[in-house]
Design an enzyme around this catalytic site. Structure first.
Site, short mmCIF file in Angstrom:
data_model
loop_
_atom_site.label_atom_id
_atom_site.label_comp_id
_atom_site.label_asym_id
_atom_site.label_seq_id
_atom_site.Cartn_x
_atom_site.Cartn_y
_atom_site.Cartn_z
N THR A 154 0.88 -1.17 0.00
CA THR A 154 0.00 0.00 0.00
C THR A 154 0.92 1.22 0.00
OG1 THR A 154 -0.13 0.17 2.43
CG2 THR A 154 -1.80 -1.20 1.33
N HIS A 155 0.52 2.27 -0.69
CA HIS A 155 1.34 3.48 -0.80
C HIS A 155 2.73 3.16 -1.37
CE1 HIS A 155 -1.69 5.52 1.70
NE2 HIS A 155 -1.63 4.47 2.48
N LYS A 282 20.72 -1.87 -22.00
CA LYS A 282 19.32 -1.60 -21.68
C LYS A 282 18.36 -2.62 -22.30
CE LYS A 282 17.71 1.38 -19.81
NZ LYS A 282 17.36 2.71 -20.35
N GLU A 289 4.92 0.25 -21.63
CA GLU A 289 4.86 1.71 -21.58
C GLU A 289 3.90 2.27 -22.63
OE1 GLU A 289 9.39 2.41 -19.87
OE2 GLU A 289 8.96 2.82 -21.98
N GLN A 321 -21.59 13.32 -36.40
CA GLN A 321 -20.67 12.61 -37.29
C GLN A 321 -19.34 12.36 -36.60
OE1 GLN A 321 -20.55 13.48 -41.64
NE2 GLN A 321 -18.48 14.23 -41.20
N LYS A 324 -17.89 8.73 -34.85
CA LYS A 324 -17.30 7.55 -35.48
C LYS A 324 -15.80 7.43 -35.24
CE LYS A 324 -20.91 7.72 -38.91
NZ LYS A 324 -21.51 8.88 -38.20
#
Length: 465
Positions: A154-155, A282, A289, A321, A324
């Site tokens: 939590t938090h 990396k 993401e 219109q 859509k």
């Protein structure tokens, strides 16, 4: 030739004509438009509004047009105003004045409302199937990890130990609600507006129930003004999709965090990651993401629809219109995200040792220590205070709670004894929580059974014809 050109003498300004046109995006409604027109033509013949021979010719030619579009023999003309005009113009070019009888008793207003309802129903069914696929993947993985211990948060602070299976079933519940929410939207979309005309129905003796049965709808709309100006179903659909994306985004956020070196809970497959153009070490969670980022895109579609509709008087207005592109883009985005996420999830590697090691830290068993005191007769508030002091001592001693000696425990409170240590092991902490919905093994297996029953008894509804 404009289908509505009789009233006009001046040519439409070229910029205005392009601005007014919707063919570049509503062309994807060709199947719904032609299917609805076939049902309308059949009904006109049955009701003797047009001759049986004309109805048959129109139906057969519409089927040919549909076949030609899908085979590529007929290209949709982007110079047409919209898909409805294109189909009708093509019909007239093939049948002459007989083709001009199709639009009897119908307006583009109820025609486009019909097309959009059919489209949304089809999309709900397709997205529902993708959600079921994700639910199956979640449940299958949860079943494998009923004893994989990890910290709950939590938090973003370690709170109490849980299992990975329990954690994954939390997302199962979210996506199950999404599925049910879309099914509810489907029920409210499942009404045919055809027969409402421009706004005030028509004097022709249309058989709206025949249209309902022919197209597989469950009901007909009950007010012609509302039927042509209602886009609640579009707004509700995109609202449902926004919640789907919110859940996907939350899950992606966790996977992004879990895949960091700081957490090390999960490894995302190379198939769903990318590298850096400058840093060779990396491995970036770009798919997660992107899904997180595309959530804002779907939210934008919802806000656009709400804003577009908020000030419109009855009945139809050209503003509508704009429904859509918002619906199309939101649906396309969600389908892509569900497909990618489900594939990415299926190839995740969960690092069970790292999860377990993390659960041992952070004093996630402190609540159980307080509960142990309560079971010894200590009022909870006093137990909370005593345990807080125990944690403070353990932090200073740089020890987990279950590694403190009996003398250290009693230095904080004489009530502590040797049985505390076993009671606050992370495994015991989890196993003690067997209330329905809890992470204990018995409760978790019951939750898995309930989830499996849902998957067995639920699934995408048959698509509208």
């Amino acid at each position: 030739m404009k289908l509505w050109g009789g009233r006009f003498t001046d040519r439409t300004d070229s910029q205005a004509e392009s601005f007014n046109s919707s063919i570049t995006f509503d062309r994807r409604l060709y199947r719904q438009d032609i299917t609805g027109s076939i049902a309308h033509a059949k009904m006109l013949g049955r009701q003797d509004i047009i001759s049986d021979s004309d109805a048959e010719a129109i139906v057969n030619t519409l089927m040919e047009i549909l076949s030609d579009i899908e085979s590529g023999a007929l290209a949709i003309d982007t110079a047409a105003e919209d898909i409805h005009s294109f189909v009708e113009t093509e019909l007239i070019s093939r049948l002459g004045e007989t083709g001009g009888r199709l639009h009897t008793g119908r307006s583009r207003n109820d025609q486009v409302a019909l097309d959009m309802r059919m489209y949304v129903i089809d999309e709900i069914d397709g997205i529902g199937a993708l959600i079921i696929n994700l639910l199956e993947a979640l449940l299958t993985t949860a079943e494998k990890h009923t004893e994989t211990i990890m910290p709950g948060f939590t938090h973003m602070q370690k709170a109490q130990p849980v299992t990975l299976g329990h954690h994954l079933l939390a997302y199962f519940q979210m996506f199950m609600r999404d599925y049910k929410r879309l099914e509810g939207c489907r029920v409210r979309t499942d009404e045919t507006p055809l027969g409402s005309g421009a706004l005030a129905a028509t004097t022709y003796p249309l058989d709206r129930d025949f249209i309902k049965e022919e197209l597989g709808f469950s009901a007909i709309t009950q007010n012609s003004l509302d039927a042509v100006s209602d886009r609640d179903f579009c707004i509700e659909f995109v609202s449902c999709l926004s919640i789907v994306m919110m859940h996907l985004s939350r899950f992606c956020e966790e996977l992004i965090i879990w895949s960091t070196d700081s957490f090390g809970f999960v490894e995302i497959s190379d198939s769903y990651a990318t590298g850096s153009s400058i840093m060779p070490q990396k491995k970036n969670p770009d798919m997660a993401e992107l899904i997180r980022g595309k959530t804002g895109r779907v939210y934008g579609s919802l806000m656009g629809l709400l804003t577009m509709m908020k000030g419109l008087p009855l009945a139809y207005n050209k503003d509508m219109q704009e429904d859509k592109e918002a619906v199309f883009d939101a649906s396309d985005t969600v389908k892509a995200c569900l497909n990618v996420f489900t594939g990415m999830f299926a190839e995740l590697k969960f690092k069970e040792d790292s999860m377990y090691g993390s659960a041992l830290g952070g004093y996630t068993n402190a609540t159980d220590a307080a509960d142990w005191l309560v079971k010894k007769g200590v009022p909870f508030r006093q137990a909370h205070e005593i345990t807080g002091k125990l944690v403070l001592y353990a932090i200073g001693a740089k020890k987990p709670l279950d590694k403190l000696t009996i003398s250290e425990l009693k230095a904080v409170s004489d009530i502590f004894d040797e049985t505390l240590i076993e009671a606050i092991s992370v495994k015991a902490c989890i196993e003690a929580r067997n209330l329905p919905g809890g992470p204990g093994k018995t409760a978790l297996l019951a939750a898995i059974d309930n989830a499996r029953r849902f998957l067995v008894t639920n699934g995408p509804k048959k698509k509208i014809k």
